[in-house]
Design a protein around this motif. Structure first.
Motif, short mmCIF file in Angstrom:
data_model
loop_
_atom_site.label_atom_id
_atom_site.label_comp_id
_atom_site.label_asym_id
_atom_site.label_seq_id
_atom_site.Cartn_x
_atom_site.Cartn_y
_atom_site.Cartn_z
N ILE A 1 25.85 -60.27 0.94
CA ILE A 1 25.64 -60.59 2.23
C ILE A 1 24.10 -60.52 2.44
N LEU A 2 23.50 -59.56 1.89
CA LEU A 2 22.03 -59.52 1.77
C LEU A 2 21.49 -60.70 1.06
N SER A 3 22.10 -60.92 0.02
CA SER A 3 21.33 -62.05 -0.70
C SER A 3 21.50 -63.58 0.08
N HIS A 4 22.39 -63.79 0.72
CA HIS A 4 22.74 -64.98 1.30
C HIS A 4 22.01 -64.97 2.69
N ALA A 5 21.65 -64.00 3.40
CA ALA A 5 20.88 -63.90 4.59
C ALA A 5 19.49 -64.13 4.39
N PHE A 6 19.06 -63.42 3.28
CA PHE A 6 17.66 -63.56 2.64
C PHE A 6 17.37 -64.96 2.31
N GLU A 7 18.44 -65.78 1.86
CA GLU A 7 18.13 -67.11 1.23
C GLU A 7 18.07 -67.92 2.47
N GLN A 8 18.83 -67.99 3.33
CA GLN A 8 18.90 -68.63 4.48
C GLN A 8 17.50 -68.44 5.23
N MET A 9 17.02 -67.29 5.28
CA MET A 9 15.95 -67.05 5.93
C MET A 9 14.57 -68.07 5.49
N HIS A 10 14.76 -67.90 4.05
CA HIS A 10 13.57 -68.99 3.60
C HIS A 10 13.85 -70.58 3.40
N GLN A 11 15.31 -70.65 3.69
CA GLN A 11 15.87 -72.24 3.81
C GLN A 11 15.50 -72.69 5.32
N GLY A 12 15.34 -72.00 5.98
CA GLY A 12 15.19 -72.20 7.65
C GLY A 12 16.49 -72.57 8.09
N GLY A 13 16.35 -73.30 9.49
CA GLY A 13 17.44 -73.75 10.21
C GLY A 13 17.13 -72.96 11.34
N ARG A 14 17.88 -73.64 12.61
CA ARG A 14 17.87 -72.80 13.83
C ARG A 14 18.97 -72.98 14.34
N ASN A 15 19.79 -71.83 14.97
CA ASN A 15 21.15 -71.80 15.57
C ASN A 15 22.18 -72.87 14.78
N LYS A 16 22.28 -72.58 13.61
CA LYS A 16 23.20 -73.16 12.83
C LYS A 16 24.71 -72.48 13.19
N GLY A 17 25.65 -73.50 13.35
CA GLY A 17 27.01 -73.20 13.70
C GLY A 17 27.87 -73.32 12.49
N PRO A 18 29.17 -73.19 12.63
CA PRO A 18 29.91 -73.10 11.45
C PRO A 18 30.02 -74.66 10.84
N THR A 19 29.86 -75.77 11.70
CA THR A 19 30.10 -76.91 10.95
C THR A 19 28.63 -77.71 11.44
N PRO A 20 28.13 -78.84 10.60
CA PRO A 20 27.24 -79.70 11.08
C PRO A 20 27.45 -80.22 12.45
N PRO A 21 26.39 -80.46 13.25
CA PRO A 21 26.37 -80.80 14.75
C PRO A 21 27.24 -82.37 14.84
N ALA A 22 27.22 -83.00 13.93
CA ALA A 22 27.90 -84.60 13.82
C ALA A 22 29.38 -84.20 14.02
N TYR A 23 29.85 -83.11 13.62
CA TYR A 23 31.31 -82.71 13.40
C TYR A 23 31.81 -82.14 14.68
N ARG A 24 32.93 -82.72 15.25
CA ARG A 24 33.32 -82.11 16.47
C ARG A 24 34.73 -81.44 16.18
N TRP A 25 34.96 -80.64 17.01
CA TRP A 25 36.24 -79.95 17.38
C TRP A 25 37.52 -80.76 17.79
N THR A 26 38.78 -80.35 17.50
CA THR A 26 39.92 -81.04 18.25
C THR A 26 40.12 -80.56 19.49
N TYR A 27 40.06 -81.27 20.69
CA TYR A 27 40.61 -81.22 21.96
C TYR A 27 42.05 -81.44 22.02
N ASP A 28 42.64 -80.48 22.50
CA ASP A 28 44.13 -80.96 23.01
C ASP A 28 44.62 -80.53 24.30
N GLY A 29 43.61 -80.32 25.23
CA GLY A 29 44.02 -80.05 26.63
C GLY A 29 43.97 -81.25 27.43
#
Length: 266
Positions: free
Chosen positions: A228-256
């Protein structure tokens, strides 16, 4: 002052200005003389382990440090730092993910092995597995892996080290035999191999070394905290802002009701 001094009671550490004793041993005599796994053992058990036991504990801790950014706990740590959390916040968020489903299988496997041992040993494995799946969960903790097929590469190596430890008189091998008996029972029931995974193998080690089930999860948390520490520290150096679990171009399935119409690109 006794009512104040007795508010917390501990056998773990004693201090006064200029002096620190852990389990009765001066900290300066431990620094540089004991390894981190030995120190973990001392803190949890009140005594230093035999060298062979410390090596076996260390092997279990090394084996479970990481399983990639797709693991929920690791993913949470990486997302957390892109949301502005410092390393301690990212680590706390990730460790909190290590609950019954993601992170709890080792503890549950030690519990299962204990039930089998109390019921008579390896010969009772089949009945205890049936009881477990009927009363606790359809999943038998510590066996099978959705990614590593046919075998989790960590498990055979850990079991080989247990065999060496048995030859050296470090442990009995009873729980290694129980783990193999569970494998045999699952093969008989499923008609195909369901090999021991990392959780089942580390559970063998923790049970052989006499750690109770809750400490199996605690020790796993210590181990996975390194990844956990290794990945968090690596991500700090890679940067990125408000990254979610999937890239922004991907959308969830809406079934409402009343879905928004989308026009596909030509």
């Amino acid at each position: 002052m006794s009512d104040v001094a007795d508010w917390w009671r501990t056998e773990i550490i004693d201090m006064k200005p200029g002096a620190i004793r852990v389990r009765g041993q001066p900290i300066e005599e431990l620094i540089g003389h004991v390894t981190f796994p030995q120190m973990i053992w001392l803190m949890l058990r009140g005594e230093l382990p035999a060298p062979g036991a410390a090596r076996l504990l260390e092997a279990a801790l090394v084996a479970a440090v990481d399983h990639g950014p797709q693991a929920p706990s690791i993913a949470v740590a990486r997302m957390a730092v892109t949301c502005g959390l410092p390393l301690n916040g990212a680590m706390a968020s990730a460790v909190n993910m290590l609950d019954d489903v993601h992170g709890g299988a080792g503890e549950q496997a030690v519990e299962l092995y204990g039930l089998i041992d109390a019921a008579g040993g390896p010969d009772a494995a089949g009945d205890c597995v049936d009881r477990w799946t009927a009363e606790r969960s359809a999943f038998v903790p510590g066996f099978g892996h959705r990614f590593h097929k046919p075998v989790d590469p960590r498990a055979p190596r850990l079991l080989a080290l247990v065999e060496v430890a048995v030859e050296e008189g470090v442990c009995s091998g009873v729980f290694a035999d129980i783990g193999r008996a569970v494998e045999a029972a699952l093969l008989a029931r499923k008609g195909k191999p369901v090999p021991m995974n990392i959780d089942g193998a580390t559970a063998v080690i923790f049970a052989e070394l006499g750690f109770p089930p809750p400490l199996a999860r605690g020790l796993f948390c210590l181990s996975r905290s390194v990844g956990i520490l290794s990945h968090a520290f690596e991500q700090m150096h890679q940067g990125g802002r408000n990254k979610g679990p999937t890239p922004p171009a991907y959308r969830w399935t809406y079934d409402g009701p009343n879905p928004i119409e989308t026009k596909e690109a030509d």
